[in-house]
Every structure is written in structure tokens, then in C-alpha cells.
Design an enzyme around this catalytic site. Structure first.
Site, PDB file in Angstrom:
ATOM      1  N   CYS A 106      44.357  26.799  43.113  1.00 31.51           N
ATOM      2  CA  CYS A 106      43.033  27.032  43.075  1.00 31.51           C
ATOM      3  C   CYS A 106      42.419  26.611  44.136  1.00 31.51           C
ATOM      4  CB  CYS A 106      42.486  26.626  41.921  1.00 31.51           C
ATOM      5  SG  CYS A 106      43.453  25.347  41.021  1.00 31.51           S
ATOM      6  N   GLY A 145      54.734  40.651  38.456  1.00 26.63           N
ATOM      7  CA  GLY A 145      55.287  41.390  38.026  1.00 26.63           C
ATOM      8  C   GLY A 145      56.514  41.821  39.086  1.00 26.63           C
TER       9      GLY A 145
END
Ligand SMILES: Cc1cc2nc3c(=O)[nH]c(=O)nc-3n(C[C@H](O)[C@H](O)[C@H](O)COP(=O)(O)OP(=O)(O)OC[C@H]3O[C@@H](n4cnc5c(N)ncnc54)[C@H](O)[C@@H]3O)c2cc1C
Ligand SMILES: Cc1cc2nc3c(=O)[nH]c(=O)nc-3n(C[C@H](O)[C@H](O)[C@H](O)COP(=O)(O)OP(=O)(O)OC[C@H]3O[C@@H](n4cnc5c(N)ncnc54)[C@H](O)[C@@H]3O)c2cc1C
Ligand SMILES: Cc1cc2nc3c(=O)[nH]c(=O)nc-3n(C[C@H](O)[C@H](O)[C@H](O)COP(=O)(O)O)c2cc1C
Ligand SMILES: Cc1cc2nc3c(=O)[nH]c(=O)nc-3n(C[C@H](O)[C@H](O)[C@H](O)COP(=O)(O)O)c2cc1C
Ligand code: FES
Ligand code: FES
Lengths: 303, 263, 303, 263
Positions: free
Chosen positions: A130, A217
């Protein structure tokens, strides 16, 4: 024949190597309506911050070829709320609880680690992908020195083993992983999402309100496998591998490349039963291929 | 609750311009379906499209074990859905979300729907089966209107508007609604449609002080409340607003709490 | 209405923005059997080296979800052979010829650029994703200083405009792109392939003999779009965007994100008519959306 | 040459354990097909699998405009091919590659095939239509053998081996071949099968000094010679070996030039 599915990571036993990846499984309660949480190896809870966090403006999700982008922006109720309201229910399950923590500064990470000391939590997962406010928005996870420092500090404040979760958006993942090991990190989880973007040609707008987001994914599986493989060659601490795992065979590929356990993320969004399906498929793979102990697979790639 | 199920398609037909009605043999879904809820459907025939598509339930029959949806072809996922044939199977998760909530003492109900948004309010009108249900539905033109007999059967009074006037009132259905609101106020309004329509209804609900529920759409991941991707802004006293989950906290929200500009 | 499809990159006019990407189109002769080469904007030929190169051991290709890995290893006949045998035939076509050059050292790049001076070649494409022998095998394209130097040297030796082709395997693509601009590069093409790996769970072996390879195809489109967008914000020189383009809409997305032209790679392997199909689909998009001049699209993303 | 074409499937059936025969209406392919060439087929029903699958031509009829292939289900692509039904369409590119080359003065031909590798050599035997063709085919067991009548019709003498002896000779077909070679030498051998079989044949060709062509398999991208992914090592005087393209320089190579250990 009984197959051994148990793995140990940083001395903590997991009944099987399948861990629900942070941010895709909430705090377990939604998926509990569909699967028996006692049957999965572990749960990495939604990323927590010191203070509650609103998250980003929607749309926060976009579909891409064999993948998706998200820009949730760490929406979460804060670590205190988690300890008070979610942890008591979670600890009722016979599975390992990994708490994913996110700071804006090194101090914030440490404060969160301290708050979690002595709590019924099995591991911490330091998410260093982050934006680091002190370093002008550069992500924590892209500079080896910063990674070394934050790992070392949190390690000193933590009551549980610390996994450090790496971002793949770096030139050389190995030097980051080495910094974790040198900083005293107990293990590494990788990969977090790959920075990406989606555009709608008709409206000429980005699909995400945030413009860019994290790609996850099956599309990123080759990148993740490569990084697990690279890192496993240079560190001795265990790796939790993830990125695009959708089947038991995918999971086995990560073990072969060097992971001791695997994280399942996006697949939980496609089907709430994904984690259990993958546990069952790994068992099936072991049966068909005569693998008695899952630990044989880790690092077993023949090159 | 059950995981995703393979459900047999027993009918799929074009019912208006770009609009299809599809029936599924889905006893588990049908048995639990409430108006305003949705099913989450895997795109058939293209494994590169991972995400499920949320579609509202248009009708459900517990006894016969079927569920119906009405959908509009807007992209590749709905295009592939439109190509599905009787006998094919769809991978379906649901019913999901909170439906409309209509209390027992509701006597006078307005349901308002635009385009494919008319589908879930039709299901609501037909299920909350008391007299005093007025149904307002709007379409671009007569070509886009569908299943009018079904709507007729589902309420006590049906009002239709089309933008080109080819059927019913010429103009927006919200204009028809406002005319009605000026004359008589219902106990509750339920609405679903494009964002500009929802905003107009939200304003009217406030102006005429009618409790109103809106069915919102947002891009979704899991559909079950775990991933936080389907955010919509909801008023909050402390923070101005907070993001709730359309899939789990909604898709139905009280009109007075949602902030359509943030969503 | 006539649509203008012409774009200019570094002062060179391309009849349309579709360029066959290096390594996926050979030297044009195979695809010439299927499409009219005069109808595509340009051809970036297979990457050349100073000396002929054998390439890597097979298998060199693996399928991944919505993508593929390759480890061809720059098999090519060398720049001299190219100039003598392939270029004469190529220059017979009315399309732009971009020569992709690959060196082990800065000097090799410069020698190749010199050999191509005065030859009927429209542009050079400096592929800096290959291992830099002097720097211990680290790719040229991952360090801003090296990128600045190699760009500057080649620019001084080149007779044609120089595009620098960037690798996406870096922490911050912007600083690399800025180094190209500062080094005098005339344009940037991006992205090259993303480093990845594929494993066969049954045989427990990597699929590629080389273990790792370059990921391309639709799977990487979100990464490529993000990088084009990021780079277009920080440099003034034109960008040739590529990575996963399979349709005209994909191409338009890259233009909107800031590219002046696009490269089509993997799609040529799926269908030999891909480049022309994409030209036609862009034209169709322009017709439907009332775009009179393709240059309107470049950087036209509404954020 | 033409780009990829959508071709209608007119038959697809299981002909042995895990082995299918599929017929396509493909006049352009059929008109040009030579033995040893292949067609490059897009995987149906899964857009996440980008690469085409190369499959040898088993039979082609110019007049009736059809092409036949025989394939074995080994992974997801061939599994999806096996599920294709009459009336479905496949996206096909071809015919591709150099076929077998049999000169006019060939009088005595041995064709040798193992498993699905028997398919292309059958086509060769039936096309090079002179007397003196002996066909050697080997399978794991009788369950895996297919279309034996067709093979019978395509040559003058058919020899079969199965590893378990359930049909024909018990053992490897290369053993049968060697027995024959000891007795009489053909002008040319054509072979296709698994790598160990090809290696054995390569050695026999050298030992008995019979010219021999091998049909090689390798993972492919474009199939037309542009991407250099389908490399196979071929002897070269200067460099020891060079990599040639299986798709365009092959898939048929002279046995004496290919280096099966490097490939
Ligand atoms: C609770 C709910 C109920 C809905 N009910 C209906 C209905 O009854 N009938 C109907 O026609 N449509 C309905 N929709 C909208 C429908 O989900 C979208 O039109 C559909 O997902 C578009 O998919 P696509 O692949 O055709 O479009 P694409 O634009 O190609 O889809 C790309 C991605 O964006 C998402 N997406 C695109 N548009 C929307 C949208 N409006 N809402 C949510 N996600 C979107 C898709 O799910 C997919 O993940 C509903 C949406 C929600 C959230
Ligand atoms: C010139 C040529 C002719 C062939 N002829 C036949 C035939 O007549 N009948 C038949 O059954 N098979 C034939 N094959 C092999 C056939 O192409 C593979 O079995 C098939 O591609 C496997 O696809 P899959 O998706 O089922 O397997 P997967 O392993 O899932 O495929 C993954 C990838 O690997 C490639 N691949 C896997 N195995 C092979 C292989 N042996 N050769 C080339 N690529 C491979 C696939 O094409 C795909 O790109 C031929 C191969 C070549 C090169
Ligand atoms: C919707 C979503 C939210 C996520 N949130 C977090 C998070 O809060 N903390 C974190 O470390 N990783 C987060 N991730 C990353 C995943 O844990 C995982 O590392 C990544 O998605 C790759 O795995 P996958 O391809 O299986 O999804 C999130 C991923 C998704 C898709
Ligand atoms: C088989 C193959 C070979 C390639 N060879 C080269 C090369 O020689 N030089 C180069 O700069 N890029 C090479 N590339 C990269 C492509 O030019 C392109 O940058 C990349 O594949 C991304 O685009 P795509 O997704 O459209 O393929 C190659 C790519 C592939 C798939
Ligand atoms: S779609 Fe996952 S929380 Fe709503
Ligand atoms: S497959 Fe592309 S060159 Fe052979």
C-alpha cells in the site's frame, strides 16, 4: 491409503495447504454459509488498518481477459473493531487465522501488531503493497531497505509469526524477498495484485473510478509461479504462493515451484465453494499420482 | 444455502428489442426467491470471462420449481446468455441479496420500473398480493416494451410511458408518476431503473414524503458480501457517508439513505 | 465520410496505426500469404542481433489463461543477412519497416544501428529487454541510467528515428520512460512481454525448456494499458502501445490511454489475418462513433 | 492461401479408447491437402485457450470437399474437440506444413505409425497409390486400435502390433518393422509416432540405409512459420545443428537430419 495434507508454516500446523487469500473472503462469515470453514487450512482476513477505512469510490471492479481488476481501497472497520466483533466468532472455527495488516507508516504496522499480541490469531500477514505516505506514495514493498526495516520493526512488536506479503510490481522480487528474510520475517506470501487498468472504448472512460486497480485471477498465474520459483531459490523461509489459483492442479503447480502452502483469492469471488473444491482436487491429484505426503510436492519441480 | 448449481434452461426467447426472457429449472432458487433478489450467473461459453452476471428475478414458481429472468443485451456476457438454448445448462448462484420489504400494513403500493428494471418490480407487484397496487413502467419505445399482459396481471392498475409515445403516455414514466403522486399518495414506492430515473424518483419520494425503496445496480464480484467491490454510498451521521455492499446490504435500499451521486 | 486513419510517429507517416509487433510476424513473408501487407501501418521485424542466433531449446511456447509464454531466445539470421536477403523484398511493400535490434552491449546496439544507416528502413526499435552482459546479466531496460546511456549512444549512431522498447518487468515504468526521453529517444514502444512460467502438474516439469518465458496476449492487456497511461503522463514523445491487442476496440483503448499507434503481437499467432481484421475493426469503430480523425483518440481518455 | 475458415462438423465419433474421428466440410482444405500436412484448429468453447491445436490430416476428399482427422484426448483442448457435435463449426487454418515427399520412382514403401501417429501415415499410404505399400501400425492394446479396415484398404500389406498382444503381434511395432527390414528393404520409409518409436526408427533407417521421413510434433504458435516457437534441431555442418520450424520447414523431415535428443 491416508494422504497427509498437513503442512507447517513457521512452526504453525495447517490441516491442509489451502488458505483463503486476504480481501476475497471477508472475515469468513459470508463463505461460512456455503462451506465448512473447519475444512480449509487457514483464512487470511480482509486487510485491516489502524483506523476504519471508507475505501474507494465505485466502480471498484472490472473484468479483464481471464482476470479482474479491483480498487476496493482497503475498506475495513479497523483493527479494534475486528478484535472486538469479528475475531470472537472466527476463533470458534478449527482453522488458522491470519490477520492481514496495512499501515501508512512503519509505526502504524507496529501498533497494529501490538494490538494483536495475545489475541487468538495464528499469524500476521504484513501487506506492504500500500502507498507509504512518508515516502511520497511509493509503495512500501518496492524498496529492499524499507522492506527490511518494516519487517524488522514489526517482528519486534509481534506476538505471532509474521508473513510478509510482497507486491509483484517490482524489478527484482528476489532482492525484496531477501530483505524480508534478513529483517527476520518468518515467511513470505506472494503475490499481491499486479497494477493494471481497464478502459471502456465506447464511453472513452476508465472502468474503475480509481482509474487503476489490482489485477488478479488466472491471467496472472504465470507471473506468480515465476516469482514463487525465483524466491524459493534465494530464501530459506516458507512461501505461501498465490495468484490465479482456480483448481487443485494450479495449487500443485505452486507447491512444485516452491510454495509450502497456497492462497486462493479471486476464485472465491467466482464460487463461494472454491476453497473446498480445491482441497478436494488436491486430494484427488495426490490419490491419482500416488503422493502420500503433500510436503513431497513443495519444491519438487524437476528441472 | 447452497453453492452454485447447474440449472437447465427450459426456455429463452426474445421478448422485445434486445430483451430476452429466460426460464430455468431451479427448484432451490425458486423455493427461496423473494422480489428484489437476484441470481448470479456464470457467462456460458467463454471461460475468459470470470465474473458472474447479476440478474434480478422476474418470476419464480415454488411449486413448479422454475425461475424466470428478463435481461437486456448490453455486452458480451448478456450476448452469450441470449444465445443459450433450451436444454443448455447455466451455472447459477442464488437467490442473493435482500429483496424489497413490504410490511403487512401496506395498503397502497406504487411500483415503478424502467426498461429491464421493470422486471424486479413486476415480481414485487405480483407477490405482494393485495389490492391497491399501481404499476408504472417506462420504455424507450414500444419496441422495447415486453410482456405487458404479465404486468397487467400483476397489479391493479398499469400505467405505461414510452419516450416516443408509441405506447401509452408520451414522455418519461416519472412524469406519469408525479401526476399520480399529486393526486394520491401510496404507503410505499418500489423502484428500479436507470440512474437518472432513480434520481427523479428519489426527489419525488422526498418531496411527497413517501417511503420508497430503490433497487440499485453496481458491478459485482462475489455477490455474497465478501469482497467489498459492489460499493454504494449510504448516508451516515458521523462520517457523511459510508460504503455499503449492493449485493448483501442491498440491492434494495431506502431511497432516503442512498447517495446516488457517490455511487 | 472519409475517416483519417493516418498517424505520424517521430515525423514518419503511417497509413494507419496498426503495426505488426516484433517476433510475431517474422520478416513479413509468411503473413504475406494471407494478407495484403500494403494495408497495414507498419511491420516491426523479428528481433535481430549482430551475429546470427540459434535461439533456445524447445519447447519454446506454453499456453496460459488468455495468454501464452514464449522463450524463442531471439533466434534470427543476424543483421547482415537481414540487410542482404530480407530487406530487399520487404521494401517492395508500401508499409513502414521498423527494425528491432538487440545487443549484448551498448557497442553492439550502435554497430547494428550503423549497419542500418542509409538502408531502406523507416525506424529502429531498440529492444532493451535483453540481458546486459556488462552489468552481469541484468536486463538493459530495468535501470534508468543504463537506459539513458544506451539510448543516447544509439541515437548518435542511428540514421533513422529510434523507438525504445521497454520491458514491463520494472518497479516504475515512468522513470525508465523519462530516461529514454532525456537520452534523446524519438519514441517509446511498450510493453514487451512479462516474465512468467508454466508448470505441468502431471510430469512435475516446467513446460518451457528454458523454465521461464515471456507472457503475452490478452492476459497482459490491463498491465500494458496501465503502463501506456502512466508513461503518457510523463513524456512528450510518441508511444506505440501494445500488449494483448486482439480487436479494434482493444486498439482504441490503447490510443485513448495515450498511444499514437499500436503493436499487434500474439494475435498474429492466433490468426494470420489479425492485423487487417484490427484495421477494419478500428475503421468500424470510427464510423459508429463518428470519429473523423484517428488522432482525436490519442490521449482522449475522459477521467 | 486463405485465412482461418469456419468449417462445419459433419461427424465426430469415438473410434477407440480416447480416440475420435472428426469430419469437416472444408472444400478449400480438402482441395489442397497432401499427406503429412496438418490443420490448425482453434479450441471451441473456451476463449481463454488462445493457441490453435495442430492435427494431422487423416483423409481428405477433393470431390466431396471433406477432411477427416483422428485425435486422442490428452488435455483440455482435445477434450473440448471431442465434445463437438455434428452441425457445430470449428475455426480451422490449413492445410499447413510440408507433407511427405514420395518421388515418382518409389516402388516399395513402408509406412509406420504409432497410436494417433498412425493417422497421417494412413493418408500417405492411401494417396501414394502404387502396389508395394506395407503399413506397420502399433497400439498400446486392442482397445486403442482404430479403423483397421481403412488401414487395410490403404495399403497392400498391413502389420499390427499391440503391447499387450490383444491384436496382432505382441510387442512393439518397431520389432515387427525390424524383422521385415531384415528380409527386404523398401525404397522409402515414412513414420509418425511417439518419440521413443521415432528414435528406434531413426536408428533402423541408418542401420539398414533406408531413406526415411519422420513427421515430428512440437508445441506451436502460428503454424505458418512466423513465430519461431516450434523449433526442432536439425544437423548442420557448420554449427553442429540449427533450429528449424516444425510447422513450415516440417512437420516432415528426413530422418538423417533431425536430432531427436535436442528437440
Ligand atoms: C442487482 C442487480 C440486478 C440486475 N438485474 C438485471 C435484470 O433484471 N436485467 C438486466 O438486463 N440487467 C440487470 N442487471 C444488470 C446486468 O447485471 C448487466 O447488464 C450485465 O452484468 C452486463 O453484462 P455484460 O457482460 O453483457 O456487459 P459488460 O459490460 O461486457 O460486462 C462487463 C462487466 O461489468 C458488469 N456490468 C456491466 N453493466 C453492469 C450493470 N448495469 N450492473 C452491474 N454490473 C454490470 C458485468 O457484470 C461484468 O462484470 C442487474 C444488475 C444488478 C447489480
Ligand atoms: C504436426 C502435428 C500433427 C499432429 N497430429 C496429431 C494427430 O493427428 N492426432 C492427435 O491426436 N494429435 C496430433 N498432434 C498432437 C496434438 O496437437 C496435441 O495432442 C494437442 O495439441 C493437445 O492439445 P490439448 O489441449 O488436448 O493438450 P494440452 O496439453 O492441454 O495442450 C496445451 C498446449 O500444448 C500443446 N501440445 C500439447 N501436446 C502437444 C503435442 N504432442 N504436439 C504439439 N503440441 C502439443 C497444445 O497444442 C497446446 O498449445 C499433432 C501435433 C503436431 C505438431
Ligand atoms: C477484491 C480483492 C481484494 C483484495 N484485498 C486484499 C487485502 O485487503 N490485503 C491483501 O494483502 N491482499 C488483497 N488482495 C489480494 C489477494 O489476497 C491476492 O494476493 C491476489 O488477488 C492474487 O491472488 P488471486 O489471483 O487468487 O486472487 C485482494 C484481492 C482482491 C481480488
Ligand atoms: C513469439 C514471440 C516472439 C517475440 N519476439 C520479440 C522480439 O524479437 N523482439 C521484441 O522486441 N519483442 C518480441 N516479442 C514481444 C512482442 O513484440 C510484444 O511486445 C509482446 O508480445 C506484447 O504484445 P502482444 O500481447 O500483442 O503479443 C515477441 C513476442 C512473442 C509472442
Ligand atoms: S460483490 Fe462481493 S461484496 Fe458485493
Ligand atoms: S508455429 Fe510459428 S513458426 Fe512454427
Amino acid at each position: 491409503m491416508r494422504h497427509n495434507m498437513e503442512v507447517a508454516i513457521c512452526g504453525i500446523k495447517f490441516k491442509n495447504p489451502v488458505i483463503a487469500a486476504s480481501g476475497t473472503f471477508g472475515f469468513g462469515s459470508e463463505h461460512a454459509g456455503y462451506i465448512d470453514l473447519n475444512r480449509i487450512g487457514g483464512i487470511a482476513v480482509k486487510g485491516l488498518t489502524l483506523e476504519p477505512k471508507k475505501g474507494n469510490q465505485p466502480p471498484r471492479i472490472a473484468e479483464t481477459p481471464s482476470g479482474m481488476l479491483n480498487s476496493v481501497g482497503l475498506q475495513n472497520p479497523g483493527v479494534d473493531y475486528f478484535i472486538e466483533h469479528q475475531l470472537p466468532r472466527l476463533k470458534g472455527y478449527d482453522t488458522r487465522i491470519i490477520v492481514n495488516i496495512n499501515g501508512n507508516t512503519e509505526e502504524e504496522y507496529c501498533m497494529m501488531a501490538e494490538k494483536l499480541q495475545g489475541k487468538p490469531v495464528d499469524m500476521l500477514e504484513l501487506n506492504i503493497s500500500c502507498p507509504n505516505v512518508k515516502q511520497g506514495g511509493m509503495a512500501f514493498g518496492t524498496d529492499p531497505d524499507t522492506v527490511y526495516n518494516v519487517t524488522k520493526s514489526v517482528r519486534a512488536h509481534a506476538g505471532q509469526p509474521v508473513l510478509v506479503k510482497l507486491t509483484p510490481n517490482v524489478t527484482d522480487i528476489r532482492e525484496i524477498a531477501i530483505a524480508v528474510e534478513e529483517g527476520g520475517g518468518d515467511g513470505i506470501s506472494l503475490i499481491n495484485t499486479v497494477l493494471g487498468m481497464a478502459v471502456d472504448a465506447k464511453s472513452r472512460k476508465p472502468i474503475l473510478a480509481n482509474v487503476v486497480g489490482g489485477l488478479s485471477g488466472p491471467a496472472i498465474k504465470p507471473i506468480a509461479l515465476r516469482m514463487v520459483w525465483e524466491v524459493s531459490k534465494v530464501v530459506g523461509i516458507p512461501i505461501v504462493g498465490m495468484g490465479g489459483i482456480a483448481t487443485g492442479e494450479d495449487a500443485v503447480e505452486f507447491l512444485l515451484a516452491g510454495a509450502a502452502a497456497v492462497g486462493v483469492g479471486t476464485a472465491n469471488l467466482i464460487s463461494p465453494t472454491a476453497c473446498i473444491d480445491i482441497v478436494n482436487q488436491i486430494e484427488e491429484y495426490m490419490r491419482i499420482n500416488g503422493v502420500e505426503d503433500i510436503n513431497e510436492l513443495t519444491g519438487g519441480l524437476i528441472v | 444455502m447452497k453453492g452454485p448449481e447447474l440449472c437447465k434452461v427450459t426456455d429463452n426467447r426474445l421478448i422485445a428489442g434486445g430483451m430476452y426472457k429466460l426460464r430455468l429449472e431451479a427448484p432451490n432458487v425458486a423455493g427461496n426467491a423473494r422480489p428484489g433478489q437476484f441470481i448470479h450467473i456464470k457467462v456460458p461459453g467463454d471461460r475468459s470471462r470470470l465474473l458472474r452476471r447479476p440478474i434480478s428475478i422476474y418470476d419464480a414458481c415454488h411449486k413448479k420449481g422454475y425461475v424466470e429472468i428478463v435481461f437486456q443485451v448490453v455486452g458480451e456476457g448478456t450476448r452469450l446468455l441470449s444465445a443459450v438454448k433450451t436444454g443448455d445448462f447455466l451455472d447459477v448462484l442464488g437467490p442473493l441479496g435482500n429483496g424489497f420489504s413490504v410490511s403487512g400494513d401496506t395498503r397502497h403500493l406504487f411500483v415503478v420500473g424502467g426498461g429491464c428494471g421493470a422486471a424486479p418490480v413486476k415480481f414485487a407487484a405480483s407477490r405482494f398480493n393485495f389490492t391497491g397496487r399501481t404499476c408504472f413502467i417506462g420504455f424507450k419505445s414500444g419496441d422495447a416494451a415486453y410482456d405487458l399482459q404479465e404486468f397487467e396481471n400483476s397489479c391493479d392498475s398499469l400505467l405505461i410511458a414510452t419516450e416516443d409515445g408509441s405506447i401509452g403516455y408520451k414522455g418519461l414514466i416519472t412524469e406519469v408518476l408525479e401526476d399520480e403522486l399529486k393526486r394520491n399518495l401510496p404507503d410505499l414506492m418500489l423502484a428500479c431503473g436507470p440512474v437518472p430515473m432513480m434520481k427523479a424518483i428519489q426527489q419525488m419520494a422526498e418531496k411527497y414524503r413517501v417511503p420508497c425503496q430503490l433497487l440499485l445496480e453496481e458491478r459485482m464480484g462475489c455477490g455474497i458480501g465478501a469482497c467489498m467491490t459492489c460499493a454504494c454510498a449510504v448516508r451516515d451521521d458521523e462520517d457523511g457517508f459510508i460504503y455499503k455492499r449492493v449485493c448483501k446490504d442491498g440491492p434494495v435500499f431506502w431511497s432516503r439513505e442512498v447517495m446516488l451521486d457517490e455511487a
